[in-house]
Design an enzyme around this catalytic site. Sequence first.
Site, PDB file in Angstrom:
ATOM      1  N   ALA A 158       0.828  -1.209   0.000  1.00  0.00           N
ATOM      2  CA  ALA A 158       0.000   0.000   0.000  1.00  0.00           C
ATOM      3  C   ALA A 158       0.861   1.258   0.000  1.00  0.00           C
ATOM      4  CB  ALA A 158      -0.935  -0.010   1.206  1.00  0.00           C
ATOM      5  N   TYR A 159       1.860   1.298   0.870  1.00  0.00           N
ATOM      6  CA  TYR A 159       2.743   2.454   0.951  1.00  0.00           C
ATOM      7  C   TYR A 159       3.505   2.645  -0.359  1.00  0.00           C
ATOM      8  CZ  TYR A 159       6.626   5.421   2.472  1.00  0.00           C
ATOM      9  OH  TYR A 159       7.552   6.424   2.575  1.00  0.00           O
ATOM     10  N   SER A 160       4.063   1.567  -0.871  1.00  0.00           N
ATOM     11  CA  SER A 160       4.832   1.646  -2.108  1.00  0.00           C
ATOM     12  C   SER A 160       3.977   2.166  -3.253  1.00  0.00           C
ATOM     13  CB  SER A 160       5.406   0.269  -2.456  1.00  0.00           C
ATOM     14  OG  SER A 160       6.167   0.329  -3.643  1.00  0.00           O
ATOM     15  N   SER A 162       1.340   4.048  -3.081  1.00  0.00           N
ATOM     16  CA  SER A 162       1.008   5.456  -2.882  1.00  0.00           C
ATOM     17  C   SER A 162       2.170   6.355  -3.274  1.00  0.00           C
ATOM     18  CB  SER A 162       0.600   5.701  -1.423  1.00  0.00           C
ATOM     19  OG  SER A 162       1.702   5.624  -0.539  1.00  0.00           O
ATOM     20  N   LYS A 163       3.397   5.937  -3.000  1.00  0.00           N
ATOM     21  CA  LYS A 163       4.558   6.759  -3.329  1.00  0.00           C
ATOM     22  C   LYS A 163       4.906   6.682  -4.814  1.00  0.00           C
ATOM     23  CE  LYS A 163       5.203   8.412   0.793  1.00  0.00           C
ATOM     24  NZ  LYS A 163       4.917   9.837   1.080  1.00  0.00           N
TER      25      LYS A 163
END
Length: 264
Positions: A158-160, A162-163
Amino acid sequence: MNLMLVDKVVVITGPAKGMGAAVTRAFAAEGARLSLIGRDTSAIEPIAEEVRAAGGKAIVVACDLTDASQCENAVAATKEAFDGRIEILVNIAGGSGPMGKTGFETTPEEFDEIVTLNMNGCFHTIRAVLPTMIAQRYGKVVNVGGTFGMKGRAGRVAYSASKWGLRGLTKSFALEAGQYNINVNCVAPGMVDGPRFRDKVCRTMAEKLGISEAEAAERHAEEYALKRITVDADVANACLFMASDVSRQITGADLPVDGGWGAL
């Protein structure tokens, strides 16, 4: 080197903690006028008072970054306080999302939450400041991303994602805004030493591998060419560079600040 940031009006999201506080202090030290925006104004006010006590200028504006209208209102409040101008936007606010979960273990709610915060928040603030910057024919937008948005990372889907999305926003806005003398860039830290890194990242690795948290930090450092973990000041210095006219001919770029992990 004189970065010529004296009296420039800088909007900073996520200004209160960790690298956000370091960035706030760095711009204040350069003589910039600061608009510190975020949802938890009680957490932001102490750093604003620190700036004022040192002779700097800072206002605190309540804003839920996931709400486009609140971002527009925050920009209006900033312009009212500072002569109708906004020269610089630094987007730091964001979250880390679930750690140690595979993509199929990540819930739709967890995915949506981190994408909404890390992408939509930046989208709303950029849209809100651009009319002012276009009218001025001058502006600098610095988005703080992350190297997991350059190489991907298992257990951080999820974080990856988003970035990676933030990089797309950065490059597209750079292409659209360049004709108005507006630079849009992305500073991409790796792991940044501090409570989140020690208490979440290192602790998760330590528990998974049966090692100490200190050993987990050392393992992370070994992945980097420079064999050391990024600190808040490294990120702050990169933001100053990208926000200044020293970087006048750089736009749409990703600047890894990670000791040589994302780019090597």
